[in-house]
Design an enzyme around this catalytic site. Structure first.
Site, short mmCIF file in Angstrom:
data_model
loop_
_atom_site.label_atom_id
_atom_site.label_comp_id
_atom_site.label_asym_id
_atom_site.label_seq_id
_atom_site.Cartn_x
_atom_site.Cartn_y
_atom_site.Cartn_z
N LEU A 178 0.91 -1.04 -0.11
CA LEU A 178 -0.17 0.05 -0.11
C LEU A 178 1.35 1.01 0.12
O LEU A 178 1.70 1.66 1.31
CB LEU A 178 -0.49 -0.32 0.84
CG LEU A 178 -2.38 0.62 1.19
CD1 LEU A 178 -3.10 0.76 0.12
CD2 LEU A 178 -3.15 0.93 2.39
N ASP A 179 0.65 1.60 -0.80
CA ASP A 179 2.02 3.17 -1.45
C ASP A 179 1.80 4.00 0.17
O ASP A 179 0.88 4.38 1.32
CB ASP A 179 0.82 4.21 -2.15
CG ASP A 179 1.41 3.67 -3.22
OD1 ASP A 179 2.10 3.17 -3.59
OD2 ASP A 179 0.21 3.95 -4.91
N PRO A 180 3.03 5.11 0.41
CA PRO A 180 3.15 5.80 1.91
C PRO A 180 2.05 6.74 1.39
O PRO A 180 1.76 7.14 2.84
CB PRO A 180 4.09 6.03 1.42
CG PRO A 180 5.11 5.51 0.55
CD PRO A 180 3.89 5.05 -0.56
N ALA A 238 -1.25 6.75 0.76
CA ALA A 238 -2.52 6.14 1.50
C ALA A 238 -2.78 5.03 2.35
O ALA A 238 -1.92 5.17 3.01
CB ALA A 238 -2.52 4.29 -0.17
N ARG A 281 -3.56 4.90 -8.94
CA ARG A 281 -3.23 6.08 -9.22
C ARG A 281 -3.36 6.42 -11.25
O ARG A 281 -3.64 7.13 -11.67
CB ARG A 281 -1.52 5.76 -9.39
CG ARG A 281 -1.46 6.67 -7.37
CD ARG A 281 -0.30 6.79 -6.78
NE ARG A 281 0.43 5.67 -6.74
CZ ARG A 281 1.53 5.52 -7.51
NH1 ARG A 281 1.61 6.66 -8.42
NH2 ARG A 281 2.11 4.46 -7.00
#
Length: 233
Positions: free
Chosen positions: A35-37, A39, A189
């Site tokens: 999970l992206d930073p 997010a 994204r």
């Protein structure tokens, strides 16, 4: 053990793993899906014998809520890099957004963002992107599955604040909140980028929350601080 962790904004998935590992309670530990930073939301942490379940857990259906600010773009398609206003030719409406979404349902081709954990010639793409070493390079198109995508709300004029290179900045435009149900490997994204391009206005993610992985839901997730306290007691 499978831990349903609420990953806060600003933390990387590895940060969460590292923090839990520091408690000394687990012999093995990993996660099932980055999970992206920038997010937040559900992150499945696997410990000890359950680390073997990573492939089956990563294959589970995922659900996201995403805010897309229209009329802007950025290299990372979110607020992690410098955001630029596009040459928007007309005002986008909720009808425009709703009409664009059905074409993304099903098995679709998607080019992952350069700011991602994908590899290019043995190096993580985001490392090349951050060092401006990706000139002329691109990631291969992937086949991903979108099971459902709906517009939850649409606001015509919203102000968004963000910080870039230590400078506070203000963005203003139409904001679409979308609910996306998708399969493994989908980049939300990139989805926002593609929808923005189809609407001829551009789009950047201003907020991204993973609300579910399979049956592991946001409302049942635990904060990292709670899990650390439990592990140490």
């Amino acid at each position: 053990m499978i831990l349903n962790v609420y990953k806060d904004w600003g933390w990387s998935s590895f940060d969460v793993v590292k923090k839990l590992k520091s408690t000394g309670q687990y012999k093995k530990i990993g996660h099932a899906g980055t999970l992206d930073p920038l997010a937040e939301g559900v992150l499945l942490i696997l410990t000890d014998s359950d680390t073997k379940k990573q492939p089956e857990l990563m294959a589970l259906t995922k659900e996201y809520l995403v805010d897309v600010l229209l009329g802007y773009t950025s290299p990372s398609y979110d607020l992690g890099t410098e955001v630029s206003k596009t040459d928007q030719v007309r005002q986008v409406t909720i009808t425009d957004v709703e009409n664009a979404l059905p074409s993304y349902i099903g098995n679709i081709n998607q080019r992952p963002p350069l700011f991602s954990a994908k590899h290019i010639r043995g190096t993580r793409a985001y490392k090349l992107a951050r060092s401006n070493a990706f000139s002329g390079l691109s990631l291969n198109i992937s086949k991903v599955t979108i099971y459902d995508i709906t517009a939850c709300s649409f606001l015509e004029n919203v102000s968004i604040s963000y910080t870039y290179s230590g400078e506070d900045r203000q963005l203003q435009g139409a904001l679409a909140k979308l609910k996306v149900v998708c399969g493994k490997g989908t980049y939300i994204r990139a989805l926002a980028r593609d929808i923005g391009e189809d609407l001829h206005c551009g789009g950047v993610v201003t907020k991204l929350v993973r609300t579910k992985i399979g049956e592991y839901a946001l409302e049942n997730s635990l904060k990292l601080e709670e899990l650390i306290e439990q592990a140490r007691n």
